[in-house]
Write a protein that holds these residues in place. Structure first.
Motif, PDB file in Angstrom:
ATOM      1  N   MET A   1     -34.994 -63.889  72.510  1.00 58.25           N
ATOM      2  CA  MET A   1     -36.175 -63.447  71.474  1.00 58.25           C
ATOM      3  C   MET A   1     -37.140 -62.777  72.115  1.00 58.25           C
ATOM      4  O   MET A   1     -37.753 -61.781  71.755  1.00 58.25           O
ATOM      5  N   LEU A   2     -37.423 -63.075  73.436  1.00 57.06           N
ATOM      6  CA  LEU A   2     -38.363 -62.347  74.336  1.00 57.06           C
ATOM      7  C   LEU A   2     -38.005 -60.817  74.343  1.00 57.06           C
ATOM      8  O   LEU A   2     -38.844 -59.827  74.123  1.00 57.06           O
ATOM      9  N   GLY A   3     -36.710 -60.566  74.259  1.00 55.42           N
ATOM     10  CA  GLY A   3     -35.862 -59.282  74.563  1.00 55.42           C
ATOM     11  C   GLY A   3     -36.257 -58.238  73.302  1.00 55.42           C
ATOM     12  O   GLY A   3     -36.235 -57.148  73.350  1.00 55.42           O
ATOM     13  N   VAL A   4     -36.632 -59.182  72.062  1.00 56.07           N
ATOM     14  CA  VAL A   4     -36.873 -58.216  70.993  1.00 56.07           C
ATOM     15  C   VAL A   4     -38.233 -58.548  70.460  1.00 56.07           C
ATOM     16  O   VAL A   4     -38.532 -58.398  69.422  1.00 56.07           O
ATOM     17  N   GLY A   5     -39.274 -58.881  71.399  1.00 57.28           N
ATOM     18  CA  GLY A   5     -40.688 -59.069  71.087  1.00 57.28           C
ATOM     19  C   GLY A   5     -41.063 -60.265  70.293  1.00 57.28           C
ATOM     20  O   GLY A   5     -41.945 -60.069  69.525  1.00 57.28           O
ATOM     21  N   ILE A   6     -40.185 -61.218  70.573  1.00 64.20           N
ATOM     22  CA  ILE A   6     -40.377 -62.342  69.611  1.00 64.20           C
ATOM     23  C   ILE A   6     -40.689 -63.724  70.489  1.00 64.20           C
ATOM     24  O   ILE A   6     -40.105 -63.732  71.415  1.00 64.20           O
ATOM     25  N   ARG A   7     -41.922 -64.616  70.397  1.00 65.66           N
ATOM     26  CA  ARG A   7     -41.979 -65.737  71.222  1.00 65.66           C
ATOM     27  C   ARG A   7     -41.436 -66.921  70.531  1.00 65.66           C
ATOM     28  O   ARG A   7     -41.655 -67.121  69.293  1.00 65.66           O
ATOM     29  N   LEU A   8     -40.686 -67.732  71.155  1.00 62.28           N
ATOM     30  CA  LEU A   8     -40.069 -68.887  70.673  1.00 62.28           C
ATOM     31  C   LEU A   8     -40.982 -70.060  70.947  1.00 62.28           C
ATOM     32  O   LEU A   8     -41.301 -70.464  71.843  1.00 62.28           O
ATOM     33  N   ILE A   9     -41.749 -70.382  69.760  1.00 59.47           N
ATOM     34  CA  ILE A   9     -42.547 -71.399  69.901  1.00 59.47           C
ATOM     35  C   ILE A   9     -42.025 -72.684  69.868  1.00 59.47           C
ATOM     36  O   ILE A   9     -42.230 -73.607  70.828  1.00 59.47           O
TER      37      ILE A   9
ATOM     38  N   SER B   1     -35.375 -61.084  57.569  1.00 58.77           N
ATOM     39  CA  SER B   1     -34.771 -59.658  57.773  1.00 58.77           C
ATOM     40  C   SER B   1     -35.278 -58.911  59.095  1.00 58.77           C
ATOM     41  O   SER B   1     -34.401 -58.180  59.938  1.00 58.77           O
ATOM     42  N   GLU B   2     -36.433 -59.138  59.224  1.00 53.95           N
ATOM     43  CA  GLU B   2     -37.101 -58.317  60.667  1.00 53.95           C
ATOM     44  C   GLU B   2     -36.389 -59.233  61.681  1.00 53.95           C
ATOM     45  O   GLU B   2     -35.970 -58.689  62.543  1.00 53.95           O
ATOM     46  N   VAL B   3     -36.361 -60.424  61.685  1.00 54.68           N
ATOM     47  CA  VAL B   3     -35.534 -61.246  62.837  1.00 54.68           C
ATOM     48  C   VAL B   3     -34.207 -60.663  63.162  1.00 54.68           C
ATOM     49  O   VAL B   3     -33.913 -60.455  64.026  1.00 54.68           O
ATOM     50  N   ALA B   4     -33.620 -60.498  61.928  1.00 57.03           N
ATOM     51  CA  ALA B   4     -32.129 -60.201  61.884  1.00 57.03           C
ATOM     52  C   ALA B   4     -31.835 -58.844  62.448  1.00 57.03           C
ATOM     53  O   ALA B   4     -30.917 -58.347  63.273  1.00 57.03           O
ATOM     54  N   ARG B   5     -32.968 -57.694  61.963  1.00 50.12           N
ATOM     55  CA  ARG B   5     -32.858 -56.299  62.386  1.00 50.12           C
ATOM     56  C   ARG B   5     -33.145 -56.310  63.893  1.00 50.12           C
ATOM     57  O   ARG B   5     -32.100 -55.660  64.534  1.00 50.12           O
ATOM     58  N   ARG B   6     -33.977 -57.164  64.194  1.00 54.11           N
ATOM     59  CA  ARG B   6     -34.287 -57.115  65.839  1.00 54.11           C
ATOM     60  C   ARG B   6     -33.279 -57.522  66.466  1.00 54.11           C
ATOM     61  O   ARG B   6     -33.028 -56.947  67.706  1.00 54.11           O
ATOM     62  N   LEU B   7     -32.263 -58.586  66.105  1.00 55.54           N
ATOM     63  CA  LEU B   7     -31.452 -59.084  66.973  1.00 55.54           C
ATOM     64  C   LEU B   7     -30.099 -58.272  66.830  1.00 55.54           C
ATOM     65  O   LEU B   7     -29.074 -58.521  67.311  1.00 55.54           O
TER      66      LEU B   7
END
Ligand code: TMP
Length: 196
Positions: A109-117, A173-179
């Protein structure tokens, strides 16, 4: 799941058959929801009065007994051992799986700008002849994780629905696109045409 298998974290996943179906190993689900938290949010914030978004001193692993009628109550390893839901050896394996999933998923997640809470997993038992082993089962998705955009703090998970924060489809969709699991541009859908 494929990524976890590739780094040696066993899962029930075998392969994707199409956009909707997967081939998975049948397993006996341990009746626990295993939650790993890196930052405070949701029930831990309510229960312990910690501000949402505050980093926890270390990943915290919690267990909830899977029983909808009881509202999935939080339990300790004492309850799990006393009621025979899993053995001590099982729980050592469960903890190890949960922390390895946390490391992998946090990095992904960090690699695509997302913090895993935080996230929830389930673990299943698979029998191979005389042997048995525990594997990550069920699903890992924005339904079972808290995912916040690193820069804006925008929520990209089921809290969008739970807290009525906008379009769930846009967030997922944003998560899916980033991944990279969905094309960057939404596919242009055309209405079905009537054929005479
Ligand atoms: P919580 O803060 O409500 O305890 O949730 C912690 C994490 O577990 C959060 O990412 C959502 C996930 N979760 C599920 O996937 N299913 C559930 O039934 C619950 C209660 C939480």
């Amino acid at each position: 799941m494929t990524g976890l298998n590739q780094i040696g974290v066993p899962t029930h996943f075998i392969r994707r058959l199409n956009m909707r179906e997967q081939l998975v190993r049948a397993c006996e689900i341990i009746p626990l929801e295993i939650v790993v938290r890196n930052y405070a949010a949701g029930s831990i914030s309510t229960r312990l009065g910690i501000e949402e978004g505050q980093q926890l001193p270390r990943p915290i692993v919690e267990y909830y007994f899977k029983d909808d009628k009881l509202g999935d109550p939080m339990v300790t390893e004492e309850h799990i051992a006393a009621f025979g839901w899993a053995s001590q050896q099982d729980m050592d394996d469960v903890l190890s799986l949960a922390l390895r999933v946390n490391d992998f998923l946090s990095g992904l997640m960090l690699g695509v700008g997302i913090r895993l809470i935080d996230f929830k997993i389930e673990v299943g038992r698979i029998y191979d002849g005389d042997f048995q082993r525990l594997v990550v089962a069920d699903e890992i998705s924005p339904d079972s994780c808290r995912l916040w955009d690193i820069n804006s703090g925008r929520k990209l998970d089921k809290d969008v629905f739970r807290r009525d924060l906008g379009s769930l489809t846009d967030a997922y969709s944003e998560v899916a696109r980033r991944l990279g699991v969905m094309p960057n541009e939404p596919t242009q859908m055309t209405k079905p045409k009537l054929i005479n």
